[in-house]
Scaffold this motif. Structure first.
Motif, PDB file in Angstrom:
ATOM      1  N   UNK A  56       0.827  -1.202   0.000  1.00 13.67           N
ATOM      2  CA  UNK A  56       0.000   0.000   0.000  1.00 13.67           C
ATOM      3  C   UNK A  56       0.869   1.263   0.000  1.00 13.67           C
ATOM      4  N   UNK A  57       1.904   1.275   0.838  1.00 16.15           N
ATOM      5  CA  UNK A  57       2.803   2.430   0.892  1.00 16.15           C
ATOM      6  C   UNK A  57       3.526   2.628  -0.450  1.00 16.15           C
ATOM      7  N   UNK A  58       3.946   1.536  -1.073  1.00 19.88           N
ATOM      8  CA  UNK A  58       4.631   1.627  -2.367  1.00 19.88           C
ATOM      9  C   UNK A  58       3.682   2.143  -3.444  1.00 19.88           C
ATOM     10  N   UNK A  59       2.441   1.685  -3.426  1.00 19.22           N
ATOM     11  CA  UNK A  59       1.452   2.159  -4.404  1.00 19.22           C
ATOM     12  C   UNK A  59       1.173   3.641  -4.211  1.00 19.22           C
ATOM     13  N   UNK A  60       1.101   4.067  -2.962  1.00 13.26           N
ATOM     14  CA  UNK A  60       0.871   5.489  -2.680  1.00 13.26           C
ATOM     15  C   UNK A  60       2.020   6.341  -3.225  1.00 13.26           C
ATOM     16  N   UNK A  61       3.238   5.848  -3.066  1.00 13.86           N
ATOM     17  CA  UNK A  61       4.389   6.578  -3.598  1.00 13.86           C
ATOM     18  C   UNK A  61       4.306   6.670  -5.120  1.00 13.86           C
ATOM     19  N   UNK A  62       3.974   5.567  -5.777  1.00 15.03           N
ATOM     20  CA  UNK A  62       3.841   5.578  -7.242  1.00 15.03           C
ATOM     21  C   UNK A  62       2.767   6.562  -7.699  1.00 15.03           C
ATOM     22  N   UNK A  63       1.645   6.598  -6.985  1.00 16.48           N
ATOM     23  CA  UNK A  63       0.581   7.551  -7.313  1.00 16.48           C
ATOM     24  C   UNK A  63       1.075   8.986  -7.138  1.00 16.48           C
ATOM     25  N   UNK A  64       1.810   9.221  -6.064  1.00 16.78           N
ATOM     26  CA  UNK A  64       2.352  10.547  -5.785  1.00 16.78           C
ATOM     27  C   UNK A  64       3.310  10.980  -6.897  1.00 16.78           C
ATOM     28  N   UNK A  65       4.184  10.065  -7.315  1.00 16.56           N
ATOM     29  CA  UNK A  65       5.142  10.384  -8.372  1.00 16.56           C
ATOM     30  C   UNK A  65       4.437  10.641  -9.695  1.00 16.56           C
ATOM     31  N   UNK A  73       1.385  11.777 -10.091  1.00 18.44           N
ATOM     32  CA  UNK A  73       0.733  13.086  -9.958  1.00 18.44           C
ATOM     33  C   UNK A  73       1.767  14.202 -10.122  1.00 18.44           C
ATOM     34  N   UNK A  74       2.957  14.003  -9.555  1.00 18.17           N
ATOM     35  CA  UNK A  74       4.021  14.996  -9.678  1.00 18.17           C
ATOM     36  C   UNK A  74       4.429  15.215 -11.121  1.00 18.17           C
ATOM     37  N   UNK A  75       4.467  14.135 -11.921  1.00 19.61           N
ATOM     38  CA  UNK A  75       4.823  14.255 -13.339  1.00 19.61           C
ATOM     39  C   UNK A  75       3.783  15.089 -14.079  1.00 19.61           C
ATOM     40  N   UNK A  76       2.500  14.860 -13.780  1.00 21.23           N
ATOM     41  CA  UNK A  76       1.433  15.643 -14.415  1.00 21.23           C
ATOM     42  C   UNK A  76       1.508  17.106 -13.980  1.00 21.23           C
ATOM     43  N   UNK A  77       1.757  17.334 -12.691  1.00 20.87           N
ATOM     44  CA  UNK A  77       1.865  18.705 -12.189  1.00 20.87           C
ATOM     45  C   UNK A  77       3.043  19.444 -12.807  1.00 20.87           C
ATOM     46  N   UNK A  78       4.142  18.729 -13.035  1.00 25.27           N
ATOM     47  CA  UNK A  78       5.343  19.340 -13.597  1.00 25.27           C
ATOM     48  C   UNK A  78       5.096  19.848 -15.013  1.00 25.27           C
ATOM     49  N   UNK A  79       4.223  19.174 -15.752  1.00 28.95           N
ATOM     50  CA  UNK A  79       3.906  19.614 -17.113  1.00 28.95           C
ATOM     51  C   UNK A  79       3.283  20.999 -17.123  1.00 28.95           C
ATOM     52  N   UNK A  80       2.500  21.311 -16.109  1.00 27.65           N
ATOM     53  CA  UNK A  80       1.758  22.571 -16.071  1.00 27.65           C
ATOM     54  C   UNK A  80       2.351  23.627 -15.150  1.00 27.65           C
ATOM     55  N   UNK A  81       3.300  23.224 -14.307  1.00 25.97           N
ATOM     56  CA  UNK A  81       3.769  24.144 -13.280  1.00 25.97           C
ATOM     57  C   UNK A  81       5.253  23.936 -13.005  1.00 25.97           C
ATOM     58  N   UNK A  92      12.596  17.087 -12.405  1.00 23.45           N
ATOM     59  CA  UNK A  92      12.684  16.208 -13.582  1.00 23.45           C
ATOM     60  C   UNK A  92      13.196  14.834 -13.181  1.00 23.45           C
ATOM     61  N   UNK A  93      14.218  14.808 -12.350  1.00 22.27           N
ATOM     62  CA  UNK A  93      14.780  13.520 -11.905  1.00 22.27           C
ATOM     63  C   UNK A  93      13.766  12.757 -11.054  1.00 22.27           C
ATOM     64  N   UNK A  94      13.061  13.475 -10.211  1.00 27.19           N
ATOM     65  CA  UNK A  94      12.124  12.849  -9.279  1.00 27.19           C
ATOM     66  C   UNK A  94      10.833  12.392  -9.949  1.00 27.19           C
ATOM     67  N   UNK A  95      10.301  13.206 -10.854  1.00 24.68           N
ATOM     68  CA  UNK A  95       8.955  12.947 -11.353  1.00 24.68           C
ATOM     69  C   UNK A  95       8.859  12.476 -12.804  1.00 24.68           C
ATOM     70  N   UNK A 110      12.290  10.611 -20.866  1.00 22.59           N
ATOM     71  CA  UNK A 110      11.600  11.870 -21.164  1.00 22.59           C
ATOM     72  C   UNK A 110      12.243  13.103 -20.536  1.00 22.59           C
ATOM     73  N   UNK A 111      13.079  12.950 -19.511  1.00 21.01           N
ATOM     74  CA  UNK A 111      13.601  14.171 -18.893  1.00 21.01           C
ATOM     75  C   UNK A 111      14.632  14.875 -19.771  1.00 21.01           C
ATOM     76  N   UNK A 112      15.323  14.157 -20.645  1.00 26.16           N
ATOM     77  CA  UNK A 112      16.293  14.811 -21.525  1.00 26.16           C
ATOM     78  C   UNK A 112      15.643  15.859 -22.407  1.00 26.16           C
ATOM     79  N   UNK A 113      14.539  15.480 -23.037  1.00 26.23           N
ATOM     80  CA  UNK A 113      13.823  16.417 -23.908  1.00 26.23           C
ATOM     81  C   UNK A 113      13.222  17.561 -23.098  1.00 26.23           C
TER      82      UNK A 113
END
Length: 185
Positions: free
Chosen positions: A9-18, A20-28, A40-43, A48-51
């Motif tokens: 459960x904790x691992x799944x929550x982390x994956x969901x958080x990451x 969400x962070x990738x989606x947020x990074x696109x807009x903010x 970029x490294x985290x999310x 894809x982070x190179x581009x």
């Protein structure tokens, strides 16, 4: 902190958080470039982070993006055609992939990000990079036999810390960005 012994459960929550962070990074995107590199490294995924970093670099520095179909690198800096490569420090080295010596470019801008997420930029003339590839590079895809007739090979090079002396003279000491703010390393 999540570890191997954390619950599913904790691992799944982390994956969901990451995710969400990738989606947020696109807009903010963070305004601070170092914070942006950390995000970029985290999310984002390595493919894809190179581009993402390249596009931010082009925008922040007011470069003219080049259409990839022209096969002339990633952007123009004044009248120079430039290929941009970026790598995070991992396993005691930086890895640069898909180096294409057949491209008609003038320079490689190589961004190396250390373990503290500080970056250095090296502006290496194409002829010098060709020499480095000959000495340290190897074909990135395929086997020796499958590449015999291939004229457009892509290379990779691993840069270890002791190899930085070979490219030190190409280190950019300060960069004047589009908004005329100087960045010192």
């Amino acid at each position: 902190m999540i570890t191997l012994t954390s619950t599913k459960k904790e691992k799944k929550q982390l994956l969901e958080y990451l995710s969400k962070g990738e989606k947020d990074l696109k807009n903010n995107e963070p305004k601070d470039f170092e914070d942006f590199l950390i995000c970029c490294k985290l999310f984002t995924k390595p493919q894809s982070y190179g581009t993402k970093i390249q596009n931010r670099w082009i925008k922040d520095n007011g470069y003219h993006k080049i259409n990839s179909s022209k096969n002339r690198g990633d952007y123009k800096d004044m009248n120079l055609y430039v290929e941009f490569k970026v790598s995070y420090f991992l396993d005691n080295q930086w890895n640069l992939l898909q180096l294409r010596p057949y491209q008609k470019i003038d320079r490689y801008d190589i961004m190396l990000i250390d373990k503290n997420y500080k970056y250095k930029l090296y502006q290496i003339p194409k002829k010098q990079m060709d020499r480095l590839l000959k000495e340290y590079g190897y074909v990135a895809h395929g086997t020796k036999d499958s590449n015999i007739e291939n004229k457009n090979l892509e290379y990779r090079i691993s840069i270890k810390e002791n190899m930085l002396l070979k490219i030190e003279k190409y280190l950019v000491k300060k960069i004047k960005q589009k908004n005329n703010i100087e960045r010192f390393f």
